[in-house]
Enzyme design. Structure first.
Site, mmCIF file in Angstrom:
data_model
loop_
_atom_site.group_PDB
_atom_site.id
_atom_site.type_symbol
_atom_site.label_atom_id
_atom_site.label_comp_id
_atom_site.label_asym_id
_atom_site.label_seq_id
_atom_site.Cartn_x
_atom_site.Cartn_y
_atom_site.Cartn_z
ATOM 1 N N HIS A 170 0.791 -1.343 -0.142
ATOM 2 C CA HIS A 170 0.058 -0.025 0.049
ATOM 3 C C HIS A 170 0.923 1.397 -0.144
ATOM 4 O O HIS A 170 2.088 1.198 0.250
ATOM 5 C CB HIS A 170 -0.770 0.141 1.166
ATOM 6 C CG HIS A 170 -0.280 0.267 2.486
ATOM 7 N ND1 HIS A 170 0.846 -0.817 3.001
ATOM 8 C CD2 HIS A 170 -0.053 1.338 3.242
ATOM 9 C CE1 HIS A 170 1.273 -0.363 4.225
ATOM 10 N NE2 HIS A 170 1.062 0.925 4.431
ATOM 11 N N ASP A 199 0.836 5.107 1.847
ATOM 12 C CA ASP A 199 0.066 5.856 2.906
ATOM 13 C C ASP A 199 -0.720 7.339 2.426
ATOM 14 O O ASP A 199 -0.220 8.007 1.765
ATOM 15 C CB ASP A 199 1.338 6.284 4.105
ATOM 16 C CG ASP A 199 1.895 4.981 4.636
ATOM 17 O OD1 ASP A 199 1.301 4.055 4.794
ATOM 18 O OD2 ASP A 199 3.073 5.318 5.184
ATOM 19 N N HIS A 220 4.556 0.355 -0.216
ATOM 20 C CA HIS A 220 5.584 -0.451 0.877
ATOM 21 C C HIS A 220 4.715 -1.587 1.174
ATOM 22 O O HIS A 220 3.574 -1.538 1.534
ATOM 23 C CB HIS A 220 6.266 0.359 1.825
ATOM 24 C CG HIS A 220 5.304 1.269 2.571
ATOM 25 N ND1 HIS A 220 4.567 2.247 1.940
ATOM 26 C CD2 HIS A 220 4.705 1.130 3.674
ATOM 27 C CE1 HIS A 220 3.838 2.840 2.914
ATOM 28 N NE2 HIS A 220 3.884 2.284 4.013
ATOM 29 N N ARG A 277 8.908 -8.136 15.194
ATOM 30 C CA ARG A 277 9.565 -6.787 14.758
ATOM 31 C C ARG A 277 8.333 -5.598 15.139
ATOM 32 O O ARG A 277 7.177 -6.090 15.270
ATOM 33 C CB ARG A 277 9.337 -6.852 13.098
ATOM 34 C CG ARG A 277 9.452 -5.362 12.526
ATOM 35 C CD ARG A 277 9.826 -5.339 11.241
ATOM 36 N NE ARG A 277 10.322 -4.342 10.607
ATOM 37 C CZ ARG A 277 9.291 -3.405 10.044
ATOM 38 N NH1 ARG A 277 8.089 -3.866 9.851
ATOM 39 N NH2 ARG A 277 9.761 -2.253 9.632
HETATM 40 C C1 GA4 Z 1 -2.316 2.972 5.516
HETATM 41 C C2 GA4 Z 1 -1.444 4.171 6.547
HETATM 42 C C3 GA4 Z 1 -2.052 3.783 8.114
HETATM 43 O O1 GA4 Z 1 -1.414 2.765 8.581
HETATM 44 C C4 GA4 Z 1 -3.606 3.802 8.130
HETATM 45 C C5 GA4 Z 1 -4.179 2.799 7.481
HETATM 46 C C6 GA4 Z 1 -5.712 2.335 7.507
HETATM 47 C C7 GA4 Z 1 -6.035 1.327 8.668
HETATM 48 O O2 GA4 Z 1 -5.208 0.582 8.837
HETATM 49 O O3 GA4 Z 1 -7.249 1.544 9.011
HETATM 50 C C8 GA4 Z 1 -6.000 1.992 6.109
HETATM 51 C C9 GA4 Z 1 -4.682 2.105 5.249
HETATM 52 C C10 GA4 Z 1 -3.818 3.025 6.058
HETATM 53 C C11 GA4 Z 1 -4.818 2.703 3.676
HETATM 54 C C12 GA4 Z 1 -6.528 2.420 3.041
HETATM 55 C C13 GA4 Z 1 -7.656 1.680 4.067
HETATM 56 C C14 GA4 Z 1 -7.341 2.827 5.533
HETATM 57 C C15 GA4 Z 1 -6.562 0.337 5.787
HETATM 58 C C16 GA4 Z 1 -7.048 0.448 4.460
HETATM 59 C C17 GA4 Z 1 -7.613 -0.398 3.842
HETATM 60 C C18 GA4 Z 1 -3.922 4.058 9.616
HETATM 61 C C19 GA4 Z 1 -4.180 4.706 7.162
HETATM 62 O O4 GA4 Z 1 -4.516 6.190 7.565
HETATM 63 O O5 GA4 Z 1 -4.272 4.380 5.958
#
Ligand code: GA4
Length: 336
Positions: free
Chosen positions: A191, A193, A268, A278
């Site tokens: 994914h 961020d 990443h 980890r």
């Molecule tokens: C990726 C970055 C952060 O960890 C996060 C993630 C969020 C979650 O885990 O709830 C998301 C992911 C993240 C991107 C797309 C959506 C939302 C899971 C998901 C499938 C907290 C964020 O802000 O976006």
């Protein structure tokens, strides 16, 4: 300070390259240029001499390990600010799963006990994020150097801290002849961020990999004394402004228009490790929900058209959270 040129070092499965390292104790104008270069080429770089005190990091890590060592029932009770809190294996709302347990925290002081290890860590890492954003503005020749960091310092900044615990996963070889038996499991799938910038610190256990433009995966060598910095979706979408002489100027009334695709939001993923767990601690620097991410209309020219439609962080976040982890979210906001 060094930004290494990509040297192929080799590993059996991956192309291993030396990723950019920025030493914040170096000459400021060189540092800012190197950061811009790293954000353009990789959307990812390592920061050393970052100024975050070692004891603040050590205390935060210790508390994190203590938290994850608690019984499952106790961990599950942590719901500091819905929908944040403790999670195990389920990522987001669309069925993504990984071999990870995590704690997601809102960084707003309302939710974090003052003078705790967590609040000290958040404060120190926020400072680092702001310093890096100021250096980016300098490297991009934006006259208002704090134009990006102001978004993070805003009382309404929607920033998060995420503690990810990837338990050691022994490699089970049921059928040695057919399927490969030495494959690490996916801890957190591929994914990017969604926010502006991510500041990541992990213990001495590997597992993080970043994707290059051509789709090749590069393992990131663990280095607990440093932080890794990711460009997020917003920093890729934002644009900066050039005047007729090619000098960069910035018009704050339009709210951040950052890099219009010049910086890359790095994809990443994290794999589990077979021998040791980890722990990664990520700070996601986000703007206030109503921050409008747009390109000033007078800057849109036939040769430099805006790549993305204007949107607020609230709109983008809503769209991002409604998609699967690996989906491309910026694609939804691209101009036709
Ligand atoms: C990726 C970055 C952060 O960890 C996060 C993630 C969020 C979650 O885990 O709830 C998301 C992911 C993240 C991107 C797309 C959506 C939302 C899971 C998901 C499938 C907290 C964020 O802000 O976006």
């Amino acid at each position: 300070m060094v930004v290494a040129s990509p040297t192929k070092i080799h590993s059996e499965e991956h192309l291993a390259i030396e990723l950019p390292t920025v030493d914040l104790s170096g000459d400021r104008s060189m540092v800012s240029n190197l950061i811009v270069k790293a954000c353009e080429e990789y959307g990812f770089f390592k920061v050393k001499n970052h100024g975050v005190p070692h004891d603040i990091i050590a205390k935060m890590e210790k508390e994190s390990f203590n938290f994850f060592a608690k019984p499952f029932d106790e961990k599950q009770k942590v719901e500091l600010a819905k929908p944040l809190g403790y999670g195990c294996k389920n990522i987001g709302f669309k069925g993504d799963i990984g071999e990870v347990e995590y704690l997601l925290l809102n960084t707003n002081p309302l939710y974090i006990a003052e003078s705790s290890a967590v609040s000290a860590y958040i404060e120190a890492v926020r400072e680092l994020a702001c310093e890096l954003l100021d250096l980016m503005a300098e490297g991009l020749r934006v006259p208002d150097r704090s134009v990006f960091s102001r978004l993070i310092r805003d009382v309404d900044s929607d920033s998060l801290v995420r503690l990810n615990h990837y338990p050691a996963m022994p490699l089970l070889c049921k059928d040695k002849d057919s399927s490969p038996c030495n494959q690490n499991k996916v801890g957190f799938g591929e994914h990017s961020d969604p926010q502006i910038l991510t500041i990541l610190r992990s213990n001495d256990v590997g597992g993080l990999q970043i994707s290059l433009n051509d789709g090749a995966w590069v393992p990131v060598t663990p280095d607990p004394a440093t932080f890794w910095v990711n460009v997020g979706d917003l920093l890729q979408a934002l644009d900066w402004v050039l005047d007729a002489n090619g000098t960069q100027i910035y018009n704050i009334s339009f709210h951040p228009a950052m890099t219009n695709g010049r910086f890359v939001s790095v994809r990443h993923k994290a794999l589990t490790n077979s021998y040791k767990s980890r722990m990664s601690m990520a700070y996601f620097a986000g703007p206030p929900p109503n921050a409008r991410i747009t390109v000033p209309p007078e800057m849109i020219t036939p040769t430099k058209p805006a790549l993305y439609k204007p949107f607020t962080w609230a709109e983008f976040k809503k769209a991002a959270y409604a998609l699967r982890l690996g989906d491309s979210r910026l694609g939804l906001f691209r101009m036709e």
